[in-house]
Structure formats: C-alpha cells, structure tokens
Enzyme design. Sequence first.
Site, PDB file in Angstrom:
ATOM      1  N   ARG A  23       0.820  -1.222   0.000  1.00 21.28           N
ATOM      2  CA  ARG A  23       0.000   0.000   0.000  1.00 21.28           C
ATOM      3  C   ARG A  23       0.853   1.271   0.000  1.00 21.28           C
ATOM      4  NH1 ARG A  23      -5.568  -0.837   1.706  1.00 21.28           N
ATOM      5  NH2 ARG A  23      -6.085  -2.775   0.702  1.00 21.28           N
ATOM      6  N   ARG A  27      -3.457   6.430   0.937  1.00 25.11           N
ATOM      7  CA  ARG A  27      -4.018   7.614   1.591  1.00 25.11           C
ATOM      8  C   ARG A  27      -3.091   8.351   2.546  1.00 25.11           C
ATOM      9  NH1 ARG A  27      -9.643   4.729   3.068  1.00 25.11           N
ATOM     10  NH2 ARG A  27      -8.136   3.043   3.193  1.00 25.11           N
ATOM     11  N   ARG A  36      -6.749  11.140  -6.044  1.00 24.69           N
ATOM     12  CA  ARG A  36      -7.969  10.365  -5.789  1.00 24.69           C
ATOM     13  C   ARG A  36      -9.205  11.271  -5.890  1.00 24.69           C
ATOM     14  NH1 ARG A  36     -11.909   8.524  -3.254  1.00 24.69           N
ATOM     15  NH2 ARG A  36     -11.956   6.954  -1.617  1.00 24.69           N
ATOM     16  N   ASP A  73      -6.596  -3.053  -7.613  1.00 23.25           N
ATOM     17  CA  ASP A  73      -7.182  -3.709  -6.454  1.00 23.25           C
ATOM     18  C   ASP A  73      -7.348  -5.192  -6.737  1.00 23.25           C
ATOM     19  OD1 ASP A  73      -8.400  -2.760  -3.753  1.00 23.25           O
ATOM     20  OD2 ASP A  73      -9.688  -4.372  -4.448  1.00 23.25           O
ATOM     21  N   TYR A 149     -14.815 -12.372  -0.338  1.00 25.40           N
ATOM     22  CA  TYR A 149     -15.510 -11.117  -0.687  1.00 25.40           C
ATOM     23  C   TYR A 149     -16.714 -11.391  -1.581  1.00 25.40           C
ATOM     24  CZ  TYR A 149     -11.780  -8.371   1.410  1.00 25.40           C
ATOM     25  OH  TYR A 149     -10.902  -7.819   2.301  1.00 25.40           O
TER      26      TYR A 149
HETATM   27  O1  CP3 Z   1       0.053  -2.085  -2.344  1.00 30.00           O
HETATM   28  C1  CP3 Z   1      -0.244  -1.197  -3.154  1.00 30.00           C
HETATM   29  O2  CP3 Z   1       0.131  -0.015  -3.027  1.00 30.00           O
HETATM   30  C2  CP3 Z   1      -0.994  -1.571  -4.434  1.00 30.00           C
HETATM   31  C3  CP3 Z   1      -2.372  -1.279  -4.471  1.00 30.00           C
HETATM   32  C4  CP3 Z   1      -3.358  -2.151  -3.712  1.00 30.00           C
HETATM   33  C5  CP3 Z   1      -4.590  -1.653  -3.244  1.00 30.00           C
HETATM   34  N1  CP3 Z   1      -5.321  -2.680  -2.733  1.00 30.00           N
HETATM   35  C6  CP3 Z   1      -5.005  -0.243  -3.321  1.00 30.00           C
HETATM   36  C7  CP3 Z   1      -6.150   0.202  -2.516  1.00 30.00           C
HETATM   37  C8  CP3 Z   1      -3.333  -3.508  -3.408  1.00 30.00           C
HETATM   38  C9  CP3 Z   1      -2.219  -4.513  -3.620  1.00 30.00           C
HETATM   39  C10 CP3 Z   1      -4.585  -3.833  -2.805  1.00 30.00           C
HETATM   40  C11 CP3 Z   1      -4.957  -5.197  -2.408  1.00 30.00           C
HETATM   41  C12 CP3 Z   1      -6.224  -5.422  -1.692  1.00 30.00           C
HETATM   42  N2  CP3 Z   1      -7.450  -4.851  -1.884  1.00 30.00           N
HETATM   43  C13 CP3 Z   1      -6.382  -6.394  -0.665  1.00 30.00           C
HETATM   44  C14 CP3 Z   1      -5.273  -7.290  -0.180  1.00 30.00           C
HETATM   45  C15 CP3 Z   1      -4.511  -6.442   0.782  1.00 30.00           C
HETATM   46  C16 CP3 Z   1      -3.540  -7.098   1.679  1.00 30.00           C
HETATM   47  O3  CP3 Z   1      -2.583  -6.382   1.996  1.00 30.00           O
HETATM   48  O4  CP3 Z   1      -3.724  -8.208   2.175  1.00 30.00           O
HETATM   49  C17 CP3 Z   1      -7.718  -6.338  -0.235  1.00 30.00           C
HETATM   50  C18 CP3 Z   1      -8.312  -7.168   0.879  1.00 30.00           C
HETATM   51  C19 CP3 Z   1      -8.403  -5.373  -1.033  1.00 30.00           C
HETATM   52  C20 CP3 Z   1      -9.845  -5.010  -0.986  1.00 30.00           C
HETATM   53  C21 CP3 Z   1      -9.941  -3.592  -0.577  1.00 30.00           C
HETATM   54  N3  CP3 Z   1      -9.724  -2.551  -1.441  1.00 30.00           N
HETATM   55  C22 CP3 Z   1     -10.125  -3.062   0.739  1.00 30.00           C
HETATM   56  C23 CP3 Z   1     -10.406  -3.867   1.975  1.00 30.00           C
HETATM   57  C24 CP3 Z   1     -10.033  -1.667   0.619  1.00 30.00           C
HETATM   58  C25 CP3 Z   1     -10.097  -0.635   1.717  1.00 30.00           C
HETATM   59  C26 CP3 Z   1     -11.396   0.036   1.822  1.00 30.00           C
HETATM   60  C27 CP3 Z   1     -11.300   1.248   2.757  1.00 30.00           C
HETATM   61  O5  CP3 Z   1     -12.240   2.052   2.692  1.00 30.00           O
HETATM   62  O6  CP3 Z   1     -10.350   1.360   3.521  1.00 30.00           O
HETATM   63  C28 CP3 Z   1      -9.778  -1.363  -0.722  1.00 30.00           C
HETATM   64  C29 CP3 Z   1      -9.597  -0.037  -1.304  1.00 30.00           C
HETATM   65  C30 CP3 Z   1      -8.186   0.327  -1.606  1.00 30.00           C
HETATM   66  N4  CP3 Z   1      -7.340  -0.455  -2.358  1.00 30.00           N
HETATM   67  C31 CP3 Z   1      -7.518   1.527  -1.254  1.00 30.00           C
HETATM   68  C32 CP3 Z   1      -6.243   1.458  -1.842  1.00 30.00           C
HETATM   69  C33 CP3 Z   1      -5.169   2.518  -1.826  1.00 30.00           C
HETATM   70  C34 CP3 Z   1      -8.110   2.687  -0.485  1.00 30.00           C
HETATM   71  C35 CP3 Z   1      -8.997   3.390  -1.451  1.00 30.00           C
HETATM   72  C36 CP3 Z   1      -9.206   4.853  -1.164  1.00 30.00           C
HETATM   73  O7  CP3 Z   1     -10.130   5.176  -0.425  1.00 30.00           O
HETATM   74  O8  CP3 Z   1      -8.470   5.694  -1.737  1.00 30.00           O
END
Ligand code: CP3
Length: 344
Positions: A23, A27, A36, A73, A149
Amino acid sequence: MSFDYINALQKKPTSRTPIWVMRQAGRYLPEYRATRKQAGDFMSLCKNKELACEVTMQPIDRFDLDAAILFSDILTIPDAMGLGLYFSKGEGPKFSNPIKTLKDIENLPIDVNDDLSYVFDAVSTIKTALNNRVPLIGFSGSPWTLATYMIEGGSSKTFANTKKMLFNEPKALHLLLDKLADSVIVYLNQQILSGADSVMVFDTWGGVLSKQNYLDFSLNYMAKIVKGVKAQHPNTPITLFSKNGGKHLTHIADTGCDGIGIDWTVELNVVQAEVGDKVAIQGNLDPAVMYATPEIIEQEVKKVLSQFKGNTGHIFNLGHGITPDVDPENMQVLVDCVHQFSKR
Ligand code: CP3
C-alpha cells in the site's frame, strides 16, 4: 538491468536489502489524496491508466524504494465477472450481486481479461513511466480471499457464509476456487506480458482457516497459480503472501514460488530456519512501528535486519499494508534506515 529486488527474489547478490511497502501508494500521501479526489472515486482511479500511473509513481518519486507496485485492487476480477463492485463510505468494498448458489458459481465466466484491459493498460503505462528505474510488481488476490468477498458481498469478521459453504457444500466452493485460480492465471500472465517484472498473490484471509482447510481451500489454489504462471513465464518471480500464515510456511515454500511474504507475528530467523534456501522472504516490520518516533523505527528496523542471515534473499517490507494515518516522514526514515544498515 540488475535490480536488488529481483536479485533478492532469485537469491543473487544484492548491494543492500531492497525495500518496498505494501500500500505504498495510498491515503497516507497527500498527493495520493489529491489525485484520488480528481478521479472522483477509487475505482475510477484504478480504471484511468494515466491517473493509476501517477499514483503508482508518487511513492517512487518521493522515496528511494526498490520496487513499484501496480495501482489497482484485488477485486477487479470479481468485478469483471459481473458481481458489481462498489465502495461505500466507511464500509469498504461491496458487491451488488454476491455469490449465493452453485448456479451462480456455474454461471461465472473464467477468462475475464477482455474486461480487465484497463489493468493491462495501466501496467504498460507504468512500465514506460518507470523507464527501468525500479522493477514493477503486478498482483492479484488469492482464490480463497477473492471468494470470501464474493460470497460475503464485502468485508467480513466471521466469514459466516463462506465457511458455511466450505462445510455444507465443499464441492461448490472448490468449483468457485478452481475457476478463480484459472482467472488469476490468465490475469497474471497478461500483467507479465504487459510489463510486470514480478507478481504477488495477496491471501489476506488464508489465516482464518484451520490447517487442513488452509491447505485444501487456499494454498492448493495458489499452488495451481504458481504452476500456471511458471508454465508461461518460468523466469518471473512469484511471491505468495498469506496473512497469519506463519504456521504454514514450509508448505507455502513447497509450491515452487520464489518468495513468501510474512507478517510480524513470526520471526525472520525462525522462518529462515524453516524454509531454508528454498525461497526468499518478504517482510516483516509491524506496520504499527510506523506510528513510533524515528529513533524507535531505526531500532526496530535493525532488529528485523539482524534476524536475517545472509546477503540475499530478504526483501524488507511491513508485515501488512501501511495505514492511512502514518506520517510520510516516517516512510522516509524507514527506507533510509533499511538501506543504510544493510549495505554490504
Ligand atoms: O500495495 C499497493 O500499493 C498496491 C495497491 C493495492 C490496493 N489494494 C489499493 C487500494 C493492493 C495490492 C490492494 C490489495 C487489496 N485490496 C487487498 C489485499 C490487501 C492485503 O494487503 O492483504 C484487499 C483485501 C483489497 C480489498 C480492498 N480494497 C479493501 C479492503 C479496501 C479498503 C477500503 C477502505 O475504505 O479502507 C480497498 C480499497 C483500496 N485499495 C484503497 C487502496 C489505496 C483505499 C482506497 C481509497 O479510499 O483511496
């Protein structure tokens, strides 16, 4: 081109321990929040190759990181399968058409790459922008994690519906996992063809299963993915990361993957003793250390580095994603400490 990140995965000599952070584009960075906002919502950001490229590059431009990770994602595949992904404020990801029955599973398409062309476009756009500064990591979710999911319709604390299916209708769940594994194989292979230098599988929820169920319902399908990707791209390193998977590491290493990701609940020296030279190890600073002072971060980095024996085979990372409320200054401290204290 010789990159410490790829060399560490392949157990070739490295000049210092490479670091990237799960990540890393996210954010906690003000420039991410600005892009974003410009995109409107998270999925629009993922689907716009220029903006996805911009946020991928933000941490690379700011810190001396050793790898970039595609901004996307794990839920892109179920979305492309027709489940209708959306993000509701404060509740995380949701599906408007979750999986309920065997019929739903039978009706799922497998190869959804046509609907995921925006991901491959982002990969090639990022690859060009990187201009070989650092390698690019592509990724997907594990079949088990995606299935949770898809069946729960979003995030879950108990995984009640998924586990109900696991116990009551194991054949249905196996069909879903097998279809997802096939989707992931063509997805990752296409990411590699588009420019990804290595790929990683995120198994965020493998750790909620009993040992045998982990092996049968999660690792089994990740092993299939390793085989399917290696068949097409034998030289592209693959990393498997099961959060809370510390009890299964020898089994994970036996899949033929190149790297295993570990969280902070296991110690690097113990892991290294278990898996030996078979795989590289990625991890594993507690993400909460990023809330501490620079002095403490330095001390904790030194602890992690000192637990690993040898000059290659370790990729420094947090044990899970960096959290949104971390001060970006502390990321600078982290990256600098890892490089400074691991110089060969
Ligand atoms: O690592 C990175 O920088 C690459 C990008 C990446 C994202 N999600 C960006 C993201 C990666 C590799 C993921 C994977 C992901 N997505 C997982 C596996 C994560 C792990 O570490 O085990 C999961 C479970 C998801 C599903 C998902 N997408 C969740 C639970 C969320 C969070 C929702 C929230 O409101 O917090 C997301 C959204 C997401 N994916 C964000 C980012 C940067 C936040 C989105 C935002 O509000 O800007």
